[in-house]
Write a protein that holds these residues in place. Structure first.
Motif, PDB file in Angstrom:
ATOM      1  N   GLY A 214       0.829  -0.978  -0.223  1.00  0.00           N
ATOM      2  CA  GLY A 214       0.175  -0.030   0.334  1.00  0.00           C
ATOM      3  C   GLY A 214       0.621   0.952  -0.144  1.00  0.00           C
ATOM      4  N   VAL A 215       1.883   1.179   0.468  1.00  0.00           N
ATOM      5  CA  VAL A 215       3.175   1.994   0.344  1.00  0.00           C
ATOM      6  C   VAL A 215       3.633   2.504  -0.799  1.00  0.00           C
ATOM      7  CG1 VAL A 215       4.688   3.858   1.281  1.00  0.00           C
ATOM      8  CG2 VAL A 215       2.978   2.672   3.258  1.00  0.00           C
ATOM      9  N   LEU A 216       4.902   0.682  -0.960  1.00  0.00           N
ATOM     10  CA  LEU A 216       5.927   1.164  -2.415  1.00  0.00           C
ATOM     11  C   LEU A 216       4.884  -0.079  -3.055  1.00  0.00           C
ATOM     12  CD1 LEU A 216       9.006   0.677  -0.628  1.00  0.00           C
ATOM     13  CD2 LEU A 216       7.933   2.688  -1.738  1.00  0.00           C
ATOM     14  N   MET A 217       3.829  -1.089  -2.868  1.00  0.00           N
ATOM     15  CA  MET A 217       3.455  -2.541  -3.407  1.00  0.00           C
ATOM     16  C   MET A 217       2.643  -2.277  -3.752  1.00  0.00           C
ATOM     17  SD  MET A 217       6.803  -3.953  -4.385  1.00  0.00           S
ATOM     18  CE  MET A 217       5.296  -5.151  -5.434  1.00  0.00           C
ATOM     19  N   ASP A 218       1.517  -2.552  -5.030  1.00  0.00           N
ATOM     20  CA  ASP A 218       0.290  -2.712  -4.632  1.00  0.00           C
ATOM     21  C   ASP A 218      -0.143  -4.696  -4.536  1.00  0.00           C
ATOM     22  OD1 ASP A 218      -2.223  -2.456  -5.740  1.00  0.00           O
ATOM     23  OD2 ASP A 218      -1.716  -1.865  -8.010  1.00  0.00           O
TER      24      ASP A 218
END
Length: 203
Positions: free
Chosen positions: A12-16
């Motif tokens: 949710g910050v660097l990875m979806d």
């Protein structure tokens, strides 16, 4: 207090990551998919694997509870890599910029010890952290339990009041605040560079 450390959550910050990226095509029925994700393979179940329970044990427990959903439950971790759709490019770009500054960069993530190596191997930006990553599944602790922040602070000899903690989960943000961290709550609308600048971080 001068900021010295910037700590990133990953999902949710660097990875979806989202199980719907796999199950949308699997079910071809949004209502059935949502029922399954809310009642069978719900967050509370997945979190236990992030806390350190093995994927096989977690799967078997849920299959015993919901035998009529066995095929779908087993499909969850068998297709986990499809759920990890991509990085979140605008935020990864900020991480890459921070690499060329004096700030120390850390990761603090709720992630299964068994699935995290796939992300490490397939997304080069994780190398920016130089191994300074605390993974819940390895520690058998999970956010928002304050103990996992203390693992990070003690292992790397850093101080909360000199650190910015970035996460997309409001409960984790609230706990980090009580522990003395400056925080950024990431949503899809967040401009991370502006938020960091607002705290005095120079990129």
């Amino acid at each position: 207090m001068k900021i010295k450390n910037i700590i990133f959550d990953f999902g949710g910050v660097l990875m979806d990551w989202n199980p719907r990226y796999f199950f949308k095509d699997y079910f071809k029925d949004d209502e059935k998919m949502e029922y399954f994700l809310e009642n069978i393979a719900q967050d509370e179940w997945n979190i236990e694997q992030d806390r350190g329970r093995s994927l096989s044990e977690g799967t078997d427990i849920q299959v015993k509870k919901f035998p009529e959903w066995e095929k779908e439950i087993r499909a969850f971790y068998d297709n986990w890599t499809v759920m990890l759709k991509s990085d979140i490019p605008q935020n990864v770009e900020i991480l890459r910029k921070l690499k060329n500054t004096d700030y120390q960069l850390f990761g603090l993530t709720n992630w299964s010890e068994e699935t995290f190596p796939y992300a490490l191997e397939n997304y080069d930006f994780f190398q920016i952290f130089e191994g300074k990553i605390v993974v819940s599944g390895t520690e058998k602790l999970i956010k928002p339990d304050p103990k996992i922040w203390h693992v990070l602070l003690e292992r790397y000899n850093i101080h909360a009041e000199e650190s910015v903690f970035i996460d997309d989960n409001s409960k984790n943000i609230e706990m980090a605040k009580t522990l003395g961290f400056m925080t950024i709550h990431v949503t899809p609308e967040t401009n991370l560079e502006l938020e960091l600048a607002g705290l005095g971080v120079k990129i």
